[in-house]
Scaffold this motif. Sequence first.
Motif, mmCIF file in Angstrom:
data_model
loop_
_atom_site.group_PDB
_atom_site.id
_atom_site.type_symbol
_atom_site.label_atom_id
_atom_site.label_comp_id
_atom_site.label_asym_id
_atom_site.label_seq_id
_atom_site.Cartn_x
_atom_site.Cartn_y
_atom_site.Cartn_z
ATOM 1 N N LEU A 184 0.880 -1.173 0.000
ATOM 2 C CA LEU A 184 0.000 0.000 0.000
ATOM 3 C C LEU A 184 0.912 1.215 0.000
ATOM 4 O O LEU A 184 1.684 1.397 0.951
ATOM 5 N N THR A 185 0.859 2.026 -1.047
ATOM 6 C CA THR A 185 1.833 3.119 -1.133
ATOM 7 C C THR A 185 1.239 4.479 -1.490
ATOM 8 O O THR A 185 0.314 4.575 -2.289
ATOM 9 N N PRO A 223 9.441 11.940 -0.443
ATOM 10 C CA PRO A 223 10.806 12.371 -0.764
ATOM 11 C C PRO A 223 11.659 11.190 -1.237
ATOM 12 O O PRO A 223 11.251 10.042 -1.075
ATOM 13 N N ASN A 224 12.817 11.489 -1.787
ATOM 14 C CA ASN A 224 13.837 10.503 -2.235
ATOM 15 C C ASN A 224 13.388 9.672 -3.440
ATOM 16 O O ASN A 224 14.000 9.736 -4.488
ATOM 17 N N MET A 225 12.348 8.885 -3.288
ATOM 18 C CA MET A 225 11.772 8.170 -4.439
ATOM 19 C C MET A 225 10.262 8.128 -4.263
ATOM 20 O O MET A 225 9.782 7.678 -3.211
ATOM 21 N N ASP A 226 9.527 8.621 -5.275
ATOM 22 C CA ASP A 226 8.062 8.656 -5.097
ATOM 23 C C ASP A 226 7.445 7.276 -5.345
ATOM 24 O O ASP A 226 8.126 6.329 -5.775
ATOM 25 N N GLY A 227 6.162 7.165 -5.069
ATOM 26 C CA GLY A 227 5.473 5.883 -5.153
ATOM 27 C C GLY A 227 5.445 5.295 -6.553
ATOM 28 O O GLY A 227 5.585 4.078 -6.727
ATOM 29 N N LEU A 228 5.284 6.138 -7.567
ATOM 30 C CA LEU A 228 5.190 5.625 -8.935
ATOM 31 C C LEU A 228 6.529 5.050 -9.396
ATOM 32 O O LEU A 228 6.567 3.996 -10.035
ATOM 33 N N ASP A 229 7.629 5.718 -9.047
ATOM 34 C CA ASP A 229 8.953 5.179 -9.395
ATOM 35 C C ASP A 229 9.190 3.846 -8.681
ATOM 36 O O ASP A 229 9.772 2.922 -9.253
ATOM 37 N N MET A 230 8.749 3.769 -7.419
ATOM 38 C CA MET A 230 8.913 2.522 -6.674
ATOM 39 C C MET A 230 8.123 1.388 -7.346
ATOM 40 O O MET A 230 8.630 0.269 -7.494
ATOM 41 N N ILE A 231 6.901 1.699 -7.792
ATOM 42 C CA ILE A 231 6.070 0.670 -8.444
ATOM 43 C C ILE A 231 6.753 0.184 -9.728
ATOM 44 O O ILE A 231 6.825 -1.017 -10.001
ATOM 45 N N ARG A 232 7.299 1.134 -10.512
ATOM 46 C CA ARG A 232 7.988 0.745 -11.754
ATOM 47 C C ARG A 232 9.120 -0.227 -11.445
ATOM 48 O O ARG A 232 9.302 -1.236 -12.122
ATOM 49 N N LYS A 233 9.909 0.089 -10.390
ATOM 50 C CA LYS A 233 11.047 -0.771 -10.003
ATOM 51 C C LYS A 233 10.546 -2.153 -9.582
ATOM 52 O O LYS A 233 11.153 -3.166 -9.924
ATOM 53 N N ILE A 234 9.458 -2.180 -8.821
ATOM 54 C CA ILE A 234 8.917 -3.482 -8.363
ATOM 55 C C ILE A 234 8.498 -4.307 -9.580
ATOM 56 O O ILE A 234 8.797 -5.497 -9.670
ATOM 57 N N VAL A 267 -2.321 1.965 -4.598
ATOM 58 C CA VAL A 267 -1.861 3.338 -4.372
ATOM 59 C C VAL A 267 -2.864 4.042 -3.453
ATOM 60 O O VAL A 267 -4.075 3.919 -3.627
ATOM 61 N N ILE A 268 -2.332 4.728 -2.443
ATOM 62 C CA ILE A 268 -3.180 5.535 -1.549
ATOM 63 C C ILE A 268 -2.685 6.967 -1.671
ATOM 64 O O ILE A 268 -1.564 7.274 -1.264
ATOM 65 N N SER A 269 -3.504 7.833 -2.271
ATOM 66 C CA SER A 269 -3.001 9.179 -2.552
ATOM 67 C C SER A 269 -4.076 10.254 -2.385
ATOM 68 O O SER A 269 -5.265 9.964 -2.491
ATOM 69 N N LYS A 328 -8.306 6.797 -2.845
ATOM 70 C CA LYS A 328 -8.091 8.230 -2.657
ATOM 71 C C LYS A 328 -8.237 8.595 -1.181
ATOM 72 O O LYS A 328 -9.196 8.188 -0.537
ATOM 73 N N LYS A 329 -7.268 9.358 -0.665
ATOM 74 C CA LYS A 329 -7.383 9.884 0.700
ATOM 75 C C LYS A 329 -8.371 11.053 0.683
ATOM 76 O O LYS A 329 -8.350 11.825 -0.278
ATOM 77 N N PRO A 330 -9.222 11.263 1.681
ATOM 78 C CA PRO A 330 -9.357 10.443 2.884
ATOM 79 C C PRO A 330 -10.154 9.167 2.621
ATOM 80 O O PRO A 330 -10.945 9.114 1.676
ATOM 81 N N PHE A 331 -9.928 8.159 3.456
ATOM 82 C CA PHE A 331 -10.611 6.886 3.267
ATOM 83 C C PHE A 331 -10.920 6.276 4.629
ATOM 84 O O PHE A 331 -10.297 6.603 5.638
ATOM 85 N N GLY A 332 -11.913 5.370 4.638
ATOM 86 C CA GLY A 332 -12.279 4.673 5.865
ATOM 87 C C GLY A 332 -12.058 3.180 5.711
ATOM 88 O O GLY A 332 -11.666 2.719 4.635
#
Lengths: 163, 125
Positions: free
Chosen positions: B54-55, B60-71, B84-86, B107-111
Amino acid sequence: MSTRDNRIAGNFVVESMNELLEKMAFVNIEPREPYWTGDFIFEKELAGRLFFSGPVSGVFLINCSAQFIREATSNLLGIEGAEVNEEQLFDTLKEFVNMVTGSVLHKMDSEKSLAKLGIPECRNVRVAPFDESAPCEVMVCPFTFYSITDNAEDALFLEIALR
Amino acid sequence: MGLKFLIVDDSANIRAFVKKTLGLTGLEIERIDEATDGIDGLLQLAENPVDVVLTDINMPNMDGLDMIRKIREDPKFASIQIVVISTEGSREKIIEAVKCGANGYLKKPFGPEEVLDILKEAIKK
């Protein structure tokens, strides 16, 4: 913006804040009538601010008491208010600014990303005020906050200035 | 055996809220790991693989989309479900996340109900 647009933008801010608190922090607030003013309101000690830029640019700001954010953080994390530390208070305020700004922009256009969100900043404005003034007129959406801890009423202000 | 999760978000409060919310879904959970950005997420994943990531996106440093591409570049992580939680919920952004390899978008906010709905979908896959 026209009077109608102002009312719609004010409704988006109110809906976004209500949705956030209902889903994540369970704090009881009630909206009051939005109004326009020449600069940001800093009536309360804490402020969180976020710049956004793109087809729609501007600044979004939340001005609130520590008590409001303490109760929201306590509910968000499921811990006692007395256990909430300063770092957690500021983290909550930053996230609230981020989420409400994202939500308002989404309500303005759900198809496209209207703006790139900046990094939220947060501080005690009694100790370190924000030195920049609003880039243009500010729409202020005031709310009454009903504190469960103090059994008292308080105010908070959501403020948006669109360039 | 329960599910293994990795929560990636630079906000400690949001990680704690997601963790608390996962506990309310009724899902059988074996482990919940946490990471503060994309780089930390990849390091943790390499050491302790999970079933669901859940990302957040903006970090900072590496955003969620770049991390997903690497995975998604690594075949050994092919079965991992990524949600993705954004705060950003535009159609444009959701399409971008799916193109990167996300399986779901919250999408944030979420329950708790929304978390459960999206996880049910992800786990089915």
